[in-house]
Design an enzyme around this catalytic site. Structure first.
Site, PDB file in Angstrom:
ATOM      1  N   TYR A 101      15.312 -26.888 -17.690  1.00 22.96           N
ATOM      2  CA  TYR A 101      15.901 -26.898 -16.359  1.00 22.96           C
ATOM      3  C   TYR A 101      15.606 -28.234 -15.665  1.00 22.96           C
ATOM      4  O   TYR A 101      14.531 -28.469 -15.138  1.00 22.96           O
ATOM      5  CB  TYR A 101      15.362 -25.754 -15.506  1.00 22.96           C
ATOM      6  CG  TYR A 101      15.595 -24.374 -16.076  1.00 22.96           C
ATOM      7  CD1 TYR A 101      16.551 -24.138 -17.054  1.00 22.96           C
ATOM      8  CD2 TYR A 101      14.855 -23.285 -15.632  1.00 22.96           C
ATOM      9  CE1 TYR A 101      16.764 -22.867 -17.576  1.00 22.96           C
ATOM     10  CE2 TYR A 101      15.057 -22.017 -16.125  1.00 22.96           C
ATOM     11  CZ  TYR A 101      16.007 -21.810 -17.109  1.00 22.96           C
ATOM     12  OH  TYR A 101      16.198 -20.546 -17.611  1.00 22.96           O
ATOM     13  N   HIS A 183      13.574 -20.271 -26.260  1.00 22.19           N
ATOM     14  CA  HIS A 183      14.734 -20.516 -25.409  1.00 22.19           C
ATOM     15  C   HIS A 183      15.974 -20.968 -26.168  1.00 22.19           C
ATOM     16  O   HIS A 183      15.894 -21.811 -27.065  1.00 22.19           O
ATOM     17  CB  HIS A 183      14.360 -21.598 -24.389  1.00 22.19           C
ATOM     18  CG  HIS A 183      15.245 -21.633 -23.184  1.00 22.19           C
ATOM     19  ND1 HIS A 183      15.311 -22.722 -22.332  1.00 22.19           N
ATOM     20  CD2 HIS A 183      16.115 -20.714 -22.663  1.00 22.19           C
ATOM     21  CE1 HIS A 183      16.145 -22.464 -21.347  1.00 22.19           C
ATOM     22  NE2 HIS A 183      16.664 -21.262 -21.527  1.00 22.19           N
TER      23      HIS A 183
END
Length: 379
Positions: A101, A183
């Protein structure tokens, strides 16, 4: 909570017992001298007791950190800080982030905010699978806006995920990580294409057993998958011992039957909790023009959203409130974690979890076929 792994309820005692040992002191999986192991062990501080007695949250609600990472546009520092303050002031204690992110920006901002908070007062999750690489020319990568200063490479090996956890602790500036998710290891990840299965096998052989070791060492409290597709979550349950799955994009008010019928029973049977990511479809169910991080809206979704919104207003509620409460309703779900850009959105999201929605609203959705007949709804 009946679907919560026994580990999660006992993690605090287990972590307290291991906290007196250096963070990497029990790393005995590979050869090498005791001096070399001692050097590795000295790189990081001891891990404090974890806060998994706060997981799942009482309100089954947390906050995702995508917009702390400049998703779609730059989020100013003050706006990010005020959003987090609004979350904390409204009782949010579960915070999720990732190195991906904003290429480290979300972790840095969240760590700065939590720096003056007691570690036992919040639950923190981050992710592994990408290692960040300094790159002064990096900007506007994928959906992350602005000057980023880092690029990335995939690494789902044992050494890679341990390095990733260490790097995250450094960026966060915090002494602990409660939950680690593997992820974006999924067929929908366009970076990977057909190679996602090779990455998955690397994770089965490397990342998954390594995260289990790190859990046993007390470095992390729990681990699981953080993915946008169901297949990798099923594979992790079949091949390893995850505690919790962060399943994004596949359980929303507008699309949910596959997760409901394939993933939820598997998690329930194996005592694995679920966290629901992107419960608002990355904003679409709150009124934006993005569906799951893209402006390519699937056919029929505009019409479906309009009808859902109309029925919501007929029953004295709104679509965002209905969407959030819907994703938190199943017994196997520990939390739903929408993102928020600013303090107003943070307060609105939290208020939605306390709003009363009449049972007639959910019945109307089922009668029109807008949600599955077997979909759990808030009581």
């Amino acid at each position: 909570m009946p679907n919560r792994r026994e580990f999660l309820s006992g993690a605090v005692m287990a972590a307290a017992a291991t906290a007196a040992s250096p963070l990497l002191a029990s790393d005995n999986r590979t050869g090498g001298s005791n001096a070399a192991k001692a050097t590795r062990a000295s790189l990081l501080p001891e891990n404090p007791p974890l806060a998994l007695d706060l997981f799942p949250p009482e309100a089954r609600f947390g906050v995702g950190g995508t917009q702390l990472g400049n998703m779609f546009r730059v989020t100013p520092d003050d706006e990010a800080r005020l959003m987090l303050e609004a979350c904390w002031d409204n009782g949010v204690r579960y915070f999720d982030t990732s190195p991906w992110y904003g290429l480290g920006l979300s972790e840095r901002r969240l760590g700065h905010f939590l720096d003056n908070k007691a570690p036992e007062d919040y639950v923190l999750s981050t992710k592994v699978g990408r290692l960040l690489v300094p790159d002064a020319s990096a900007s506007d990568i994928s959906i992350w806006a602005g000057r980023l200063n880092f690029n990335y490479r995939y690494d789902y090996s044992a050494a890679g995920v341990r390095r990733s956890v260490e790097d995250s602790l450094q960026r966060l500036g915090l002494p602990k990580i409660d939950i680690v998710y593997i992820h974006d290891l999924a067929p929908s990840n366009e970076d990977m294409g057909e190679e996602w299965r090779q990455y998955l096998q690397t994770a089965i052989d490397g990342a998954m057993p390594e995260l289990t070791r790190m859990r046993e060492e007390g470095i992390i409290g729990a681990w699981g998958m953080g993915v946008n597709d169901i297949e990798p979550s099923l594979a992790a349950i079949d091949n390893a011992d995850p505690d919790v799955i962060l399943q994004a994009t596949k359980y929303t008010l507008i699309n949910h039957e596959d997760a409901l019928n394939r993933l939820f029973p598997k998690c329930r049977d194996n005592n694995v909790s679920l966290v629901i990511g992107a419960p608002l479809g990355s904003g679409f169910l709150a009124g934006t023009n993005y569906w799951m991080y893209s402006k390519d809206i699937p056919e029929g979704y505009w019409k479906q959203r309009d009808r859902l919104s109309a029925i919501a207003h007929e029953h004295g509620t709104d679509l965002r409130t209905a969407a959030l409460q819907f994703t938190a309703a199943p017994d196997v779900v520990a939390a739903t974690i929408p993102g928020a850009r600013n303090a107003v959105q943070a307060r609105e999201n939290r208020a939605s979890m306390d709003a009363d929605i009449p049972a007639e609203f959910w019945q109307a959705l089922k009668e029109e076929g807008l949600i599955a007949e077997n979909a759990p709804t808030p009581s």
